[in-house]
Design a protein around this motif. Structure first.
Motif, PDB file in Angstrom:
ATOM      1  N   GLY A   3     -33.664 -77.145  22.378  1.00 52.29           N
ATOM      2  CA  GLY A   3     -33.867 -76.188  21.291  1.00 52.29           C
ATOM      3  C   GLY A   3     -33.906 -76.842  19.926  1.00 52.29           C
ATOM      4  O   GLY A   3     -34.727 -76.479  19.078  1.00 52.29           O
ATOM      5  N   LYS A   4     -33.033 -77.831  19.691  1.00 47.96           N
ATOM      6  CA  LYS A   4     -33.004 -78.472  18.369  1.00 47.96           C
ATOM      7  C   LYS A   4     -34.309 -79.214  18.081  1.00 47.96           C
ATOM      8  O   LYS A   4     -34.788 -79.212  16.948  1.00 47.96           O
ATOM      9  N   MET A  28     -42.903 -69.265   5.789  1.00 48.63           N
ATOM     10  CA  MET A  28     -43.530 -70.083   6.836  1.00 48.63           C
ATOM     11  C   MET A  28     -42.479 -70.771   7.695  1.00 48.63           C
ATOM     12  O   MET A  28     -42.554 -70.742   8.926  1.00 48.63           O
ATOM     13  N   VAL A  29     -41.509 -71.391   7.066  1.00 45.38           N
ATOM     14  CA  VAL A  29     -40.482 -72.119   7.816  1.00 45.38           C
ATOM     15  C   VAL A  29     -39.628 -71.155   8.637  1.00 45.38           C
ATOM     16  O   VAL A  29     -39.354 -71.411   9.812  1.00 45.38           O
ATOM     17  N   GLY A  30     -39.237 -70.040   8.046  1.00 48.08           N
ATOM     18  CA  GLY A  30     -38.424 -69.062   8.783  1.00 48.08           C
ATOM     19  C   GLY A  30     -39.124 -68.546  10.023  1.00 48.08           C
ATOM     20  O   GLY A  30     -38.546 -68.514  11.118  1.00 48.08           O
ATOM     21  N   THR A  31     -40.391 -68.161   9.862  1.00 49.99           N
ATOM     22  CA  THR A  31     -41.125 -67.660  11.027  1.00 49.99           C
ATOM     23  C   THR A  31     -41.507 -68.794  11.972  1.00 49.99           C
ATOM     24  O   THR A  31     -41.611 -68.583  13.183  1.00 49.99           O
ATOM     25  N   GLY A  32     -41.686 -69.997  11.436  1.00 46.90           N
ATOM     26  CA  GLY A  32     -41.975 -71.155  12.286  1.00 46.90           C
ATOM     27  C   GLY A  32     -40.811 -71.495  13.202  1.00 46.90           C
ATOM     28  O   GLY A  32     -41.008 -71.866  14.363  1.00 46.90           O
ATOM     29  N   ILE A  33     -39.602 -71.360  12.693  1.00 45.36           N
ATOM     30  CA  ILE A  33     -38.419 -71.604  13.521  1.00 45.36           C
ATOM     31  C   ILE A  33     -38.356 -70.577  14.653  1.00 45.36           C
ATOM     32  O   ILE A  33     -38.143 -70.934  15.813  1.00 45.36           O
ATOM     33  N   ILE A  34     -38.573 -69.321  14.318  1.00 46.52           N
ATOM     34  CA  ILE A  34     -38.567 -68.275  15.352  1.00 46.52           C
ATOM     35  C   ILE A  34     -39.668 -68.559  16.378  1.00 46.52           C
ATOM     36  O   ILE A  34     -39.428 -68.540  17.588  1.00 46.52           O
ATOM     37  N   GLY A  35     -40.878 -68.856  15.881  1.00 48.71           N
ATOM     38  CA  GLY A  35     -41.998 -69.148  16.774  1.00 48.71           C
ATOM     39  C   GLY A  35     -41.738 -70.343  17.669  1.00 48.71           C
ATOM     40  O   GLY A  35     -42.163 -70.367  18.827  1.00 48.71           O
ATOM     41  N   SER A  36     -41.015 -71.325  17.143  1.00 46.41           N
ATOM     42  CA  SER A  36     -40.748 -72.528  17.943  1.00 46.41           C
ATOM     43  C   SER A  36     -39.805 -72.254  19.106  1.00 46.41           C
ATOM     44  O   SER A  36     -39.720 -73.054  20.036  1.00 46.41           O
ATOM     45  N   LEU A  37     -39.124 -71.124  19.069  1.00 49.16           N
ATOM     46  CA  LEU A  37     -38.187 -70.770  20.137  1.00 49.16           C
ATOM     47  C   LEU A  37     -38.730 -69.696  21.086  1.00 49.16           C
ATOM     48  O   LEU A  37     -38.272 -69.575  22.222  1.00 49.16           O
ATOM     49  N   VAL A  38     -39.710 -68.920  20.630  1.00 47.76           N
ATOM     50  CA  VAL A  38     -40.228 -67.789  21.411  1.00 47.76           C
ATOM     51  C   VAL A  38     -40.722 -68.170  22.810  1.00 47.76           C
ATOM     52  O   VAL A  38     -40.391 -67.480  23.782  1.00 47.76           O
ATOM     53  N   PRO A  39     -41.507 -69.231  22.993  1.00 48.25           N
ATOM     54  CA  PRO A  39     -42.028 -69.505  24.342  1.00 48.25           C
ATOM     55  C   PRO A  39     -40.949 -69.681  25.411  1.00 48.25           C
ATOM     56  O   PRO A  39     -41.208 -69.430  26.579  1.00 48.25           O
ATOM     57  N   ASP A  40     -39.755 -70.081  25.024  1.00 49.36           N
ATOM     58  CA  ASP A  40     -38.702 -70.274  26.020  1.00 49.36           C
ATOM     59  C   ASP A  40     -37.945 -68.993  26.354  1.00 49.36           C
ATOM     60  O   ASP A  40     -36.883 -69.038  26.978  1.00 49.36           O
ATOM     61  N   ILE A  41     -38.492 -67.837  25.983  1.00 51.02           N
ATOM     62  CA  ILE A  41     -37.895 -66.562  26.375  1.00 51.02           C
ATOM     63  C   ILE A  41     -37.851 -66.449  27.897  1.00 51.02           C
ATOM     64  O   ILE A  41     -37.050 -65.712  28.458  1.00 51.02           O
ATOM     65  N   CYS A  42     -38.684 -67.241  28.570  1.00 49.66           N
ATOM     66  CA  CYS A  42     -38.752 -67.215  30.037  1.00 49.66           C
ATOM     67  C   CYS A  42     -37.626 -68.009  30.704  1.00 49.66           C
ATOM     68  O   CYS A  42     -37.546 -68.063  31.919  1.00 49.66           O
ATOM     69  N   HIS A  43     -36.746 -68.624  29.907  1.00 52.48           N
ATOM     70  CA  HIS A  43     -35.669 -69.457  30.452  1.00 52.48           C
ATOM     71  C   HIS A  43     -34.332 -68.893  29.977  1.00 52.48           C
ATOM     72  O   HIS A  43     -34.047 -68.881  28.775  1.00 52.48           O
ATOM     73  N   GLY A  44     -33.524 -68.424  30.908  1.00 53.45           N
ATOM     74  CA  GLY A  44     -32.251 -67.786  30.582  1.00 53.45           C
ATOM     75  C   GLY A  44     -31.275 -68.653  29.826  1.00 53.45           C
ATOM     76  O   GLY A  44     -30.431 -68.146  29.090  1.00 53.45           O
ATOM     77  N   PRO A  53     -31.170 -61.614  27.046  1.00 55.32           N
ATOM     78  CA  PRO A  53     -31.000 -61.975  28.463  1.00 55.32           C
ATOM     79  C   PRO A  53     -31.766 -61.089  29.447  1.00 55.32           C
ATOM     80  O   PRO A  53     -32.299 -61.590  30.434  1.00 55.32           O
ATOM     81  N   ILE A  54     -31.837 -59.790  29.200  1.00 54.42           N
ATOM     82  CA  ILE A  54     -32.526 -58.899  30.139  1.00 54.42           C
ATOM     83  C   ILE A  54     -34.025 -59.169  30.113  1.00 54.42           C
ATOM     84  O   ILE A  54     -34.662 -59.331  31.165  1.00 54.42           O
ATOM     85  N   LEU A  55     -34.598 -59.260  28.915  1.00 49.38           N
ATOM     86  CA  LEU A  55     -36.025 -59.562  28.774  1.00 49.38           C
ATOM     87  C   LEU A  55     -36.341 -60.927  29.379  1.00 49.38           C
ATOM     88  O   LEU A  55     -37.345 -61.096  30.076  1.00 49.38           O
ATOM     89  N   SER A  56     -35.478 -61.887  29.135  1.00 51.07           N
ATOM     90  CA  SER A  56     -35.666 -63.234  29.673  1.00 51.07           C
ATOM     91  C   SER A  56     -35.702 -63.219  31.198  1.00 51.07           C
ATOM     92  O   SER A  56     -36.565 -63.850  31.816  1.00 51.07           O
ATOM     93  N   LYS A  57     -34.779 -62.499  31.793  1.00 51.60           N
ATOM     94  CA  LYS A  57     -34.714 -62.433  33.260  1.00 51.60           C
ATOM     95  C   LYS A  57     -35.961 -61.766  33.834  1.00 51.60           C
ATOM     96  O   LYS A  57     -36.525 -62.229  34.826  1.00 51.60           O
ATOM     97  N   ILE A  58     -36.420 -60.691  33.193  1.00 49.43           N
ATOM     98  CA  ILE A  58     -37.625 -59.984  33.657  1.00 49.43           C
ATOM     99  C   ILE A  58     -38.840 -60.906  33.579  1.00 49.43           C
ATOM    100  O   ILE A  58     -39.606 -61.017  34.543  1.00 49.43           O
ATOM    101  N   ILE A  59     -39.014 -61.580  32.431  1.00 46.86           N
ATOM    102  CA  ILE A  59     -40.159 -62.483  32.257  1.00 46.86           C
ATOM    103  C   ILE A  59     -40.100 -63.625  33.258  1.00 46.86           C
ATOM    104  O   ILE A  59     -41.110 -63.991  33.860  1.00 46.86           O
ATOM    105  N   ASN A  60     -38.902 -64.170  33.486  1.00 46.90           N
ATOM    106  CA  ASN A  60     -38.761 -65.263  34.441  1.00 46.90           C
ATOM    107  C   ASN A  60     -39.060 -64.818  35.865  1.00 46.90           C
ATOM    108  O   ASN A  60     -39.694 -65.545  36.629  1.00 46.90           O
TER     109      ASN A  60
END
Length: 159
Positions: A3-4, A28-44, A53-60
């Motif tokens: 994540g870091k 830009m930086v604030g939304t860039g930080i959020i965007g940099s983490l969004v794709p891993d919503i599929c990993h609990g 956690p619930i959305l993550s589990k469903i997507i996974n």
């Protein structure tokens, strides 16, 4: 990547973009930080997975890890939804740049990503590294230097 590293990748890429555009670097930086983490919503175990956690589990369960949320299709869908429901270009741009930085960083890992989902084909760079390795720490350090450089460049406009 951890994540870091994704966060510093989002910061570096959005600061660089803000330097070459007239968009607000703070947003830009604030939304860039959020965007940099969004794709891993599929990993609990990820920052986003723990936050939702619930959305993550469903997507996974439906897609697995590093497939749909790490694809060009996901980027297009997010872009479309942002256009329809959140008409601020700087927010959309920062979010998408952060997400693209995430995908690029994950293509540097041995497992790669399913960039062309639903096609079952993994994309990765010819030279890869393991998550949490010394090489990832070097990448993190390089991205931190890029962030400092472009952060100073952006800041100099305001001084």
């Amino acid at each position: 990547m951890t994540g870091k590293t994704h966060i510093i990748g989002g910061i570096a890429s959005t600061l660089a973009f803000a330097h070459f555009s007239n968009m607000d670097p703070i947003i830009m930086v604030g939304t860039g930080i959020i965007g940099s983490l969004v794709p891993d919503i599929c990993h609990g175990g990820s920052k986003m997975g723990k936050a939702f956690p619930i959305l993550s589990k469903i997507i996974n369960l439906i897609f697995g890890h590093r497939s749909f949320t790490h694809s060009l299709l996901f980027l297009v869908i997010i872009s479309f939804l942002m256009d329809r429901f959140f008409p601020y270009d700087v927010v959309k741009t920062g979010l998408l740049i952060g997400m693209v930085s995430h995908l690029i960083l994950d293509m540097a890992t041995k497992s790669g990503i399913q960039l062309f989902f639903p096609i079952n084909f993994k994309v990765r760079f010819p030279i890869t590294t393991r998550t949490g390795s010394m090489m990832e720490n070097i990448i993190f350090s390089g991205l931190a230097l890029v962030s400092f450089y472009f952060g100073f460049q952006v800041l100099s406009y305001y001084i």
